[in-house]
Each structure stands twice: as structure tokens, then as C-alpha cells.
Design an enzyme around this catalytic site. Structure first.
Site, mmCIF file in Angstrom:
data_model
loop_
_atom_site.group_PDB
_atom_site.id
_atom_site.type_symbol
_atom_site.label_atom_id
_atom_site.label_comp_id
_atom_site.label_asym_id
_atom_site.label_seq_id
_atom_site.Cartn_x
_atom_site.Cartn_y
_atom_site.Cartn_z
ATOM 1 N N THR A 60 0.819 -1.211 0.000
ATOM 2 C CA THR A 60 0.000 0.000 0.000
ATOM 3 C C THR A 60 0.857 1.266 0.000
ATOM 4 O O THR A 60 1.983 1.255 0.506
ATOM 5 C CB THR A 60 -0.909 -0.002 1.243
ATOM 6 N N ASP A 61 0.285 2.340 -0.502
ATOM 7 C CA ASP A 61 0.988 3.636 -0.450
ATOM 8 C C ASP A 61 1.060 4.189 0.971
ATOM 9 O O ASP A 61 1.819 5.120 1.250
ATOM 10 C CB ASP A 61 0.322 4.661 -1.378
ATOM 11 N N GLU A 62 0.264 3.590 1.893
ATOM 12 C CA GLU A 62 0.249 4.115 3.260
ATOM 13 C C GLU A 62 1.573 3.904 3.982
ATOM 14 O O GLU A 62 1.802 4.503 5.039
ATOM 15 C CB GLU A 62 -0.885 3.462 4.058
ATOM 16 N N TYR A 69 -1.927 -0.620 11.106
ATOM 17 C CA TYR A 69 -2.047 -1.279 9.788
ATOM 18 C C TYR A 69 -0.860 -0.943 8.898
ATOM 19 O O TYR A 69 -0.153 -1.823 8.408
ATOM 20 C CB TYR A 69 -3.358 -0.871 9.096
ATOM 21 N N LYS A 90 2.306 -3.239 7.337
ATOM 22 C CA LYS A 90 2.548 -3.396 5.890
ATOM 23 C C LYS A 90 3.978 -2.942 5.568
ATOM 24 O O LYS A 90 4.668 -3.565 4.757
ATOM 25 C CB LYS A 90 1.535 -2.585 5.073
HETATM 26 P P1 NAD Z 1 -9.427 -7.586 2.249
HETATM 27 O O1 NAD Z 1 -9.426 -7.333 3.717
HETATM 28 O O2 NAD Z 1 -10.652 -7.331 1.465
HETATM 29 O O3 NAD Z 1 -9.017 -9.108 1.974
HETATM 30 C C1 NAD Z 1 -8.001 -9.762 2.675
HETATM 31 C C2 NAD Z 1 -8.142 -11.272 2.436
HETATM 32 O O4 NAD Z 1 -7.039 -11.928 3.106
HETATM 33 C C3 NAD Z 1 -9.422 -11.885 2.996
HETATM 34 O O5 NAD Z 1 -9.976 -12.782 2.053
HETATM 35 C C4 NAD Z 1 -8.969 -12.629 4.242
HETATM 36 O O6 NAD Z 1 -9.770 -13.765 4.542
HETATM 37 C C5 NAD Z 1 -7.554 -13.029 3.842
HETATM 38 N N1 NAD Z 1 -6.680 -13.244 5.007
HETATM 39 C C6 NAD Z 1 -6.526 -12.430 6.087
HETATM 40 N N2 NAD Z 1 -5.643 -12.978 6.944
HETATM 41 C C7 NAD Z 1 -5.197 -14.130 6.386
HETATM 42 C C8 NAD Z 1 -4.270 -15.121 6.765
HETATM 43 N N3 NAD Z 1 -3.595 -15.033 7.929
HETATM 44 N N4 NAD Z 1 -4.051 -16.157 5.937
HETATM 45 C C9 NAD Z 1 -4.730 -16.264 4.772
HETATM 46 N N5 NAD Z 1 -5.641 -15.372 4.350
HETATM 47 C C10 NAD Z 1 -5.875 -14.308 5.157
HETATM 48 O O7 NAD Z 1 -8.184 -6.751 1.687
HETATM 49 P P2 NAD Z 1 -7.986 -6.038 0.265
HETATM 50 O O8 NAD Z 1 -8.542 -4.678 0.333
HETATM 51 O O9 NAD Z 1 -8.415 -6.972 -0.807
HETATM 52 O O10 NAD Z 1 -6.401 -5.892 0.247
HETATM 53 C C11 NAD Z 1 -5.577 -6.904 -0.320
HETATM 54 C C12 NAD Z 1 -4.130 -6.459 -0.244
HETATM 55 O O11 NAD Z 1 -3.968 -5.242 -0.956
HETATM 56 C C13 NAD Z 1 -3.641 -6.164 1.185
HETATM 57 O O12 NAD Z 1 -2.310 -6.597 1.296
HETATM 58 C C14 NAD Z 1 -3.710 -4.660 1.292
HETATM 59 O O13 NAD Z 1 -2.746 -4.185 2.208
HETATM 60 C C15 NAD Z 1 -3.362 -4.256 -0.125
HETATM 61 N N6 NAD Z 1 -3.880 -2.939 -0.571
HETATM 62 C C16 NAD Z 1 -5.211 -2.641 -0.437
HETATM 63 C C17 NAD Z 1 -5.691 -1.429 -0.912
HETATM 64 C C18 NAD Z 1 -7.148 -1.063 -0.808
HETATM 65 O O14 NAD Z 1 -7.511 0.056 -1.149
HETATM 66 N N7 NAD Z 1 -8.032 -1.960 -0.396
HETATM 67 C C19 NAD Z 1 -4.808 -0.522 -1.495
HETATM 68 C C20 NAD Z 1 -3.458 -0.850 -1.606
HETATM 69 C C21 NAD Z 1 -3.010 -2.082 -1.143
HETATM 70 O O1 TDX Z 2 -17.160 5.787 7.313
HETATM 71 C C1 TDX Z 2 -16.092 6.293 6.948
HETATM 72 N N1 TDX Z 2 -16.017 7.644 6.792
HETATM 73 C C2 TDX Z 2 -14.888 8.279 6.382
HETATM 74 O O2 TDX Z 2 -14.853 9.520 6.247
HETATM 75 C C3 TDX Z 2 -14.924 5.495 6.673
HETATM 76 C C4 TDX Z 2 -14.970 3.999 6.837
HETATM 77 C C5 TDX Z 2 -13.789 6.134 6.238
HETATM 78 N N2 TDX Z 2 -13.741 7.485 6.097
HETATM 79 C C6 TDX Z 2 -12.526 8.139 5.562
HETATM 80 C C7 TDX Z 2 -11.211 7.691 6.152
HETATM 81 C C8 TDX Z 2 -10.255 7.828 4.973
HETATM 82 O O3 TDX Z 2 -9.778 9.164 4.892
HETATM 83 O O4 TDX Z 2 -12.457 7.769 4.183
HETATM 84 C C9 TDX Z 2 -11.116 7.541 3.753
HETATM 85 C C10 TDX Z 2 -10.978 6.122 3.218
HETATM 86 O O5 TDX Z 2 -11.127 5.246 4.324
HETATM 87 P P1 TDX Z 2 -10.910 3.647 4.194
HETATM 88 O O6 TDX Z 2 -11.845 3.117 3.166
HETATM 89 O O7 TDX Z 2 -10.955 3.071 5.563
HETATM 90 O O8 TDX Z 2 -9.461 3.564 3.540
HETATM 91 P P2 TDX Z 2 -7.988 4.034 4.020
HETATM 92 O O9 TDX Z 2 -7.887 4.121 5.495
HETATM 93 O O10 TDX Z 2 -7.599 5.217 3.206
HETATM 94 O O11 TDX Z 2 -7.129 2.722 3.558
HETATM 95 C C11 TDX Z 2 -7.448 2.045 2.323
HETATM 96 O O12 TDX Z 2 -6.517 2.383 1.320
HETATM 97 C C12 TDX Z 2 -5.219 1.900 1.453
HETATM 98 C C13 TDX Z 2 -7.480 0.542 2.505
HETATM 99 O O13 TDX Z 2 -8.418 0.198 3.516
HETATM 100 C C14 TDX Z 2 -6.114 -0.006 2.835
HETATM 101 O O14 TDX Z 2 -6.135 -1.424 2.922
HETATM 102 C C15 TDX Z 2 -5.176 0.417 1.751
HETATM 103 O O15 TDX Z 2 -3.868 0.037 2.091
#
Ligand code: NAD
Ligand code: TDX
Length: 331
Positions: free
Chosen positions: A120-122, A147, A151
Site C-alpha cells: 500500500t501507499d500508506e 495497519y 505493511k
Molecule cells: P481484504 O481485507 O478485502 O481481503 C483480505 C483477504 O485476506 C481476505 O480474504 C482474508 O480472509 C484473507 N486473510 C486475512 N488474513 C489471512 C491469513 N492469515 N491467511 C490467509 N488469508 C488471510 O483486503 P484487500 O482490500 O483486498 O487488500 C488486499 C491487499 O492489498 C492487502 O495486502 C492490502 O494491504 C493491499 N492494498 C489494499 C488497498 C485497498 O484500497 N483496499 C490498497 C493498496 C493495497
Molecule cells: O465511514 C467512513 N467515513 C470516512 O470519512 C470510513 C470507513 C472512512 N472514512 C474516511 C477515512 C479515509 O480518509 O475515508 C477515507 C478512506 O477510508 P478507508 O476506506 O478506511 O481507507 P484508508 O484508510 O484510506 O485505507 C485504504 O486504502 C489503502 C485501505 O483500507 C487499505 O487497505 C489500503 O492500504
């Protein structure tokens, strides 16, 4: 190619698996997923007869080793992924994101298997709202939350295993994804499903925080590009120039769903809330020729709204419990 997709029942992983099965008939997919609260077999229902599904933990060394030994490639999407949860209980984040990544790295090292790490960019922390800068591959790591720090730690392990043990790995750090099958705890699906169930959308703090939105299919296309053409040992940043503040996003969702754009509640801000993320993905475009296809956020968002509208069975059972958890936190 035999590929193990960890976390393949989650949001990004299930979209990756679905696209891979559709577009790449020469790829054999095994999903390894623990099916935590964030994973669901329903997310793989369209492809379930074309993949092998193994329920298990990436930190289970014997299981990981057995699957890795019979594969050519591991793509690791498995993680605890929600910032708000990491503020309530950081331990599962340490266990899955750090110990889980360590376990996979030891397996790919042992069997000489190629590894791609999804991150992630975080890990770079946040930018000021008025700063013209964006994150690049050279930006120093400076994570803010449990989190993002776990990462960041996992990325560091991958880099060390590349340098110390010659592991054949690449990394990618992507910005905020949106699209179908994202858990309803996350910002965009939470607001869409709030409106669909008669709950007012909830905005943290003043809503000035900026996120850099990318469609999940664009993220996954970039991951495939890196798997096929990326340079071993390299980190690539993935983003689609989608910067928007949260207030604008909530208003667009309300407007696309035919509501008054001011019909939402301001709620307590997230502790340590990162101000702004912004990705410079020019090295990925320049070196590997990847460009995003979803360049119109409103169109991508409308398709996402339609998906939640048409797939109530995927999320409806969990809605009350998710909102009750948020309410207990004042959010
Ligand atoms: P998500 O929470 O939707 O899915 C995570 C999956 O991993 C789930 O299916 C869960 O059951 C599985 N999991 C969790 N712990 C596990 C374990 N110990 N062993 C096996 N499986 C396990 O997450 P996502 O949003 O799909 O994110 C996927 C990846 O992408 C993560 O590494 C996250 O950091 C990264 N990422 C997410 C975003 C975003 O915006 N969602 C952005 C950048 C990077
Ligand atoms: O109800 C809400 N209201 C609100 O204002 C929630 C759930 C979030 N927010 C804000 C917080 C953040 O500024 O919205 C923005 C996005 O929130 P999230 O969806 O929780 O994402 P963020 O914390 O930015 O992280 C996401 O992007 C990077 C993913 O969850 C991560 O897994 C990924 O690494």
C-alpha cells in the site's frame, strides 16, 4: 503457470482471481485464504469450478510450504487491511501482515519460487493537503497506523529476503482501490450500503482528507504487468491520478444515488488520520507501459453502486453488525 493467490477471497484478490481465470486460460490458480471476516467464498462463486480453493492461514508454515512447493509463483494479497480495526486491536495485523509474510518468504526461498508482494501507499505516511509532491519509489517510509506500519514491516522483510537470500520478488504499493466486492467496512461501500439501507452516510472529521482512487481492475492489471515484465528486486508504485477529498466523494455518491448531496452526518475523526495520499506512477507507465483504463471516477463509481444494488445478498447479513461496531466507536 501455477500460481498461488493468497487472500484470493478478499476484495482485491477475488477480482484478481476472476480476471485471471477469464483472461489467462494457461494459468492454474490455487487460492489460499483463511476466510477471516473479510474473506468470502461467495466472492469466488463465478470461478469456483475453475480454481482450487484451500482454506488456511499464510502463517501456517507446513501448509504454505506444501502449496508453494507445487507452484511457480505466489502473489500475496492476504492481509488484515482496515485501519480502523488496527486501532482497536493491532495484534492480528502483526500476526498476518508480518509473521504471515515471513512464512511465505521462507517458503518461496526454500523452493526458489517467484513472489509478488501486494502493498500500500500508506507505508509512506501522508502528505500535506497543499503539497504539490506525490509519493515516488524514493519516498522514505513513514507509516502512521498499526495497519500501515505492519505493511511497511512486511515490505522490509521482502526487500531483505531479496538482498540476503536472492529471493526472486517484486513489490507494488498501490493507492486506495474501489470496485465490486469491497468489504462494507470501507469508506465507499459503507456509504453506498448506508444509503441502500436508509442510514445516513458518515464522514470522518471535516472530510478534507484526500485519497487517490484507482479502480481495482486497473490495480490488478498493473500487478500482472509487474509479474510478467517487472524487474526482480524492484518496487513499483501503482496509482491512477484519482485524488479527491472525502467530502467530494460522499457528495458524488449521494448525487449518483439520487439523494441530496448534503444528506450525511459528520462523525468523530479517525485517530492519527492520514491527511493525503498521492501516487506518482510514472515509472510503471514509462518502464512497463501500464496505464489505467478507468479514467472517469464517476462512471467507475456508478458501476460500483450498481453492483452493491444488484448484489444485496453478498453484504446484507453483515450490515447491522458492521454499523453497530462503528457506532460503539462513535463513528
Ligand atoms: P481484504 O481485507 O478485502 O481481503 C483480505 C483477504 O485476506 C481476505 O480474504 C482474508 O480472509 C484473507 N486473510 C486475512 N488474513 C489471512 C491469513 N492469515 N491467511 C490467509 N488469508 C488471510 O483486503 P484487500 O482490500 O483486498 O487488500 C488486499 C491487499 O492489498 C492487502 O495486502 C492490502 O494491504 C493491499 N492494498 C489494499 C488497498 C485497498 O484500497 N483496499 C490498497 C493498496 C493495497
Ligand atoms: O465511514 C467512513 N467515513 C470516512 O470519512 C470510513 C470507513 C472512512 N472514512 C474516511 C477515512 C479515509 O480518509 O475515508 C477515507 C478512506 O477510508 P478507508 O476506506 O478506511 O481507507 P484508508 O484508510 O484510506 O485505507 C485504504 O486504502 C489503502 C485501505 O483500507 C487499505 O487497505 C489500503 O492500504
Amino acid at each position: 503457470m501455477r500460481i498461488v493467490v493468497t487472500g484470493g477471497a478478499g476484495f482485491i484478490g477475488s477480482n484478481f482471481v476472476t480476471a485471471t481465470v477469464r483472461d489467462r486460460p494457461d494459468v492454474e490458480v490455487t487460492v489460499l485464504d483463511a476466510l477471516t471476516y473479510a474473506g468470502s467464498r461467495k466472492s469466488l462463486s463465478a470461478v469456483e469450478d475453475r480454481i482450487r480453493f484451500v482454506q488456511g492461514d499464510i502463517a501456517n508454515a507446513a501448509l504454505a510450504d506444501q502449496l508453494v512447493a507445487n507452484s511457480d509463483m505466489v502473489v500475496n494479497f492476504a492481509a488484515e487491511s482496515h485501519n480502523d480495526n488496527s486501532l482497536v486491536d493491532p495484534w492480528p495485523f502483526v500476526q498476518t501482515n508480518i509473521v504471515g509474510t515471513y512464512t511465505l518468504l521462507q517458503s518461496v526461498r526454500r523452493h526458489g519460487v517467484r513472489y509478488h508482494h501486494v502493498s500500500t501507499d500508506e507505508v509512506y505516511g501522508d502528505l500535506e493537503l497543499d503539497d504539490p509532491k506525490k509519493f515516488t519509489e524514493q519516498t522514505p517510509y513513514n507509516p502512521s497506523s498499526p495497519y500501515s506500519s505492519t505493511k511497511a514491516a512486511s515490505d522490509m522483510l521482502v526487500r531483505a529476503w531479496i538482498r540476503s537470500f536472492g529471493v526472486q520478488a517484486t513489490l507494488s504499493n498501490c493507492s486506495n482501490n474501489y470496485g465490486p466486492r469491497q468489504h462494507i467496512e470501507k469508506f465507499i461501500p459503507r456509504q453506498i450500503t448506508n444509503i441502500l439501507t436508509g442510514v445516513r452516510p458518515k464522514l470522518y472529521g471535516g472530510g478534507t482528507n484526500v485519497r487517490d482512487w484507482i479502480h481495482v481492475d486497473d490495480h490488478n492489471a498493473a500487478v500482472w504487468r509487474i509479474i510478467e515484465s517487472g524487474q526482480i528486486g524492484r518496487t513499483y508504485l501503482i496509482g491512477a491520478n484519482g485524488e479527491l477529498d472525502n467530502l467530494s466523494v460522499i457528495r458524488i455518491i449521494l448525487e449518483l444515488m439520487g439523494r441530496d448531496p448534503e444528506d450525511f452526518d459528520y462523525v468523530a475523526d479517525r485517530v492519527g488520520h492520514d491527511l493525503r495520499y498521492a501516487i506518482d506512477s510514472s515509472s510503471l507507465s514509462g518502464e512497463l507501459g501500464w496505464y489505467p483504463r478507468y479514467t472517469n471516477f464517476r462512471e467507475g463509481l456508478q458501476a460500483t453502486i450498481d453492483w452493491y444494488h444488484n448484489n444485496r445478498g453478498w453484504w446484507e447479513n453483515e450490515k447491522d453488525a458492521v454499523e453497530a461496531r462503528y457506532q460503539a466507536q462513535g463513528a
